[in-house]
Write a protein that holds these residues in place. Structure first.
Motif, mmCIF file in Angstrom:
data_model
loop_
_atom_site.group_PDB
_atom_site.id
_atom_site.type_symbol
_atom_site.label_atom_id
_atom_site.label_comp_id
_atom_site.label_asym_id
_atom_site.label_seq_id
_atom_site.Cartn_x
_atom_site.Cartn_y
_atom_site.Cartn_z
ATOM 1 N N SER A 2 0.791 -1.334 0.178
ATOM 2 C CA SER A 2 0.067 -0.037 0.040
ATOM 3 C C SER A 2 0.931 1.210 -0.085
ATOM 4 N N LYS A 3 1.994 1.338 0.452
ATOM 5 C CA LYS A 3 2.926 2.427 0.232
ATOM 6 C C LYS A 3 4.423 2.014 0.725
ATOM 7 N N MET A 4 5.240 2.806 0.420
ATOM 8 C CA MET A 4 6.752 2.485 0.610
ATOM 9 C C MET A 4 7.027 3.751 1.947
ATOM 10 N N PHE A 5 7.728 3.402 2.780
ATOM 11 C CA PHE A 5 8.054 4.169 3.852
ATOM 12 C C PHE A 5 9.630 4.069 4.240
ATOM 13 N N ALA A 6 9.963 5.249 4.474
ATOM 14 C CA ALA A 6 11.565 5.498 4.938
ATOM 15 C C ALA A 6 11.760 5.175 6.286
ATOM 16 N N VAL A 7 13.050 4.589 6.546
ATOM 17 C CA VAL A 7 13.668 4.274 8.082
ATOM 18 C C VAL A 7 14.975 4.464 8.013
ATOM 19 N N SER A 8 15.445 4.855 8.890
ATOM 20 C CA SER A 8 17.115 4.982 9.025
ATOM 21 C C SER A 8 17.751 3.579 8.969
ATOM 22 N N SER A 9 18.662 3.462 8.042
ATOM 23 C CA SER A 9 19.289 2.244 7.918
ATOM 24 C C SER A 9 20.265 1.663 9.043
ATOM 25 N N LYS A 10 20.194 2.606 10.054
ATOM 26 C CA LYS A 10 20.800 2.131 11.408
ATOM 27 C C LYS A 10 20.087 1.409 12.262
ATOM 28 N N ILE A 11 18.651 1.310 12.062
ATOM 29 C CA ILE A 11 17.722 0.616 12.948
ATOM 30 C C ILE A 11 17.354 -0.716 12.132
ATOM 31 N N PRO A 33 17.804 -4.247 11.526
ATOM 32 C CA PRO A 33 18.630 -5.405 12.021
ATOM 33 C C PRO A 33 19.109 -6.109 10.801
ATOM 34 N N GLN A 34 20.526 -6.518 10.831
ATOM 35 C CA GLN A 34 21.473 -7.593 10.005
ATOM 36 C C GLN A 34 21.148 -6.815 8.524
ATOM 37 N N ARG A 35 21.358 -5.561 8.312
ATOM 38 C CA ARG A 35 21.151 -4.982 7.033
ATOM 39 C C ARG A 35 22.293 -5.350 6.172
ATOM 40 N N ASP A 36 21.698 -5.035 4.976
ATOM 41 C CA ASP A 36 22.820 -5.646 3.795
ATOM 42 C C ASP A 36 23.042 -4.161 3.081
ATOM 43 N N HIS A 37 24.279 -3.737 3.222
ATOM 44 C CA HIS A 37 24.486 -2.398 2.605
ATOM 45 C C HIS A 37 24.516 -2.442 1.003
ATOM 46 N N HIS A 38 24.571 -3.751 0.458
ATOM 47 C CA HIS A 38 24.379 -3.607 -1.089
ATOM 48 C C HIS A 38 22.981 -3.842 -1.190
ATOM 49 N N SER A 39 22.112 -3.652 -0.349
ATOM 50 C CA SER A 39 20.560 -3.935 -0.792
ATOM 51 C C SER A 39 19.763 -2.651 -0.320
ATOM 52 N N MET A 40 20.522 -1.825 -0.170
ATOM 53 C CA MET A 40 19.670 -0.568 0.332
ATOM 54 C C MET A 40 18.944 0.484 -0.675
ATOM 55 N N GLY A 41 19.232 0.169 -1.774
ATOM 56 C CA GLY A 41 18.508 0.912 -2.740
ATOM 57 C C GLY A 41 19.164 2.448 -2.798
ATOM 58 N N LYS A 42 18.464 3.237 -3.734
ATOM 59 C CA LYS A 42 18.672 4.688 -3.625
ATOM 60 C C LYS A 42 18.611 5.262 -2.399
ATOM 61 N N GLY A 43 17.922 4.821 -1.328
ATOM 62 C CA GLY A 43 17.853 5.532 -0.235
ATOM 63 C C GLY A 43 19.113 5.368 0.727
ATOM 64 N N ALA A 44 20.028 4.676 0.385
ATOM 65 C CA ALA A 44 21.135 4.490 1.051
ATOM 66 C C ALA A 44 21.996 5.588 1.128
ATOM 67 N N GLU A 45 22.016 6.410 -0.146
ATOM 68 C CA GLU A 45 22.855 7.449 -0.107
ATOM 69 C C GLU A 45 22.731 8.503 1.012
ATOM 70 N N SER A 46 21.302 8.573 1.385
ATOM 71 C CA SER A 46 21.134 9.457 2.473
ATOM 72 C C SER A 46 20.869 8.827 3.996
ATOM 73 N N ASP A 47 21.406 7.723 3.868
ATOM 74 C CA ASP A 47 21.433 6.805 5.346
ATOM 75 C C ASP A 47 19.718 6.515 5.438
ATOM 76 N N GLU A 48 18.970 6.498 4.525
ATOM 77 C CA GLU A 48 17.375 6.216 4.633
ATOM 78 C C GLU A 48 17.411 4.896 3.549
ATOM 79 N N CYS A 49 16.536 3.930 4.149
ATOM 80 C CA CYS A 49 16.210 2.882 3.360
ATOM 81 C C CYS A 49 14.684 2.633 3.221
ATOM 82 N N PHE A 50 14.118 2.439 1.876
ATOM 83 C CA PHE A 50 12.732 2.464 1.750
ATOM 84 C C PHE A 50 12.210 0.741 1.736
#
Length: 344
Positions: A107-116, A118-135
């Motif tokens: 229903s929607k995309m929402f942005a969260v900080s990549s720091k919160i 868990p077990q995040r993958d830096h190669h899969s953050m998408g475009k939001g990774a440039e601003s430390d945000e992941c959709f």
């Protein structure tokens, strides 16, 4: 009166909180002890809301309405039509078996900080990774089982499984990198989610703008487009305080447009960037998100923009037709010419 309520319901209220001079604060303290908001709402949801099986049988006509097909389309695409109808019946029955096709709606995309995350993958953050945000995709599962690492088809609202040209334009294939259970402001990683669950999905940020239908098969009709009861009415022109930050503002507006499905970003005839929101509170939140999360630049916001437009109306089926039917100029006075200037 409050002491009687506290005694009758055997409430535990510290005397210090009852000594507050503001009666509203005292009343709020007593009510929170008597009927805690979180527990009250949760109990009402459990008691009054229908379960997913009962709810989907009622909502299926609006979420996934039956398509009216011609006999030629049915004959030429019999296999596709049969499988699409099977998918629809599984959604209607809220089928959670392993053999049922997996269908979910974002229903929607929402942005969260990549720091919160868990077990995040830096190669899969998408475009939001440039601003430390992941959709992340906010999705509800309507049929089947969704698994982390599963490949699904992303269907836009214009997708038609019966047309070959539509398959190339309105369908994508993507892999679900991670599934999360949303608990308050936290995310709990899970590997499997069954029908009826609401989950956050990582890995779809580069493929979905605002909403989409997820399906394990190509032969599935997309869900209906979400309809809003109101339209954005409050418009302001925004620009960066420093002209050198125009690029950051443009990028921030694109991210805000994805994260907030109700926002509209347009350009006026004078070249201004106009941001439209649902109201004053919504606009304040959008400006705050632009400054602190998406653009991270200082902004100049104009007063609300008001557009005036004039029109002429006449009573009857068609004003010009009725005007021609009048025999003389004297009868023209029977018509009321209305002049209005609606605010948008």
């Amino acid at each position: 009166m409050l002491e009687k309520v506290i005694k009758n319901f055997n409430l535990s209220v510290p005397p210090r909180e009852l000594q507050n001079k503001d009666p509203k604060v005292v009343l709020q303290v007593v009510m929170s002890r008597w009927l805690p908001l979180a527990e009250t709402i949760m109990s009402m949801v459990v008691t009054c809301m229908p379960d997913p099986v009962a709810a989907q049988s009622v909502r299926i006509s609006r979420l996934l309405p039956k398509r009216e097909l011609t006999e030629v389309e049915i004959v030429l695409n019999s296999d596709v039509v049969i499988e699409a109808e099977h998918v629809r019946k599984c959604v209607e029955a809220c089928d959670s078996s392993d053999g049922a096709p997996c269908v979910a709606f974002v229903s929607k995309m929402f942005a969260v900080s990549s720091k919160i995350i868990p077990q995040r993958d830096h190669h899969s953050m998408g475009k939001g990774a440039e601003s430390d945000e992941c959709f992340l995709a906010f999705a509800r599962i309507f049929s089947g089982i969704l698994r982390s690492g599963q490949k699904v088809f992303l269907l836009s609202a214009l997708y038609n499984p019966l047309k070959d040209e539509a398959i190339q334009k309105h369908i994508q294939e993507a892999e679900i990198q991670s599934l999360y259970l949303m608990i308050g402001q936290g995310l709990k990683p899970i590997f499997v989610a069954s029908t009826g669950n609401v989950v956050a999905i990582q890995g779809l940020g580069q493929h979905i703008l605002k909403s989409a239908t997820l399906s394990s098969t190509r032969n599935c009709w997309p869900f209906s487009i979400m309809m809003f009861q109101v339209a954005p009415t409050l418009r302001v022109a925004i620009e960066p305080s420093d002209p050198a930050d125009m690029g950051a503002l443009m990028k921030g507006l694109r991210l805000l447009n994805r994260a907030n499905p109700f926002v509209e970003v347009t350009f006026s005839s004078r070249g201004e960037q106009v941001l439209a929101a649902a109201g004053e509170v919504h606009l304040e939140r959008c400006i705050k998100d632009l400054k602190e999360i998406f653009a991270k630049v200082s902004l100049e916001v104009s007063p609300p923009l008001v557009f005036y437009r004039e029109s002429v109306e006449g009573e009857g089926t068609t004003f010009l037709d009725n005007l021609k039917a009048l025999p003389s100029a004297e009868d023209h006075s029977k018509w009321e010419m209305s002049r209005e200037g609606p605010c948008h």
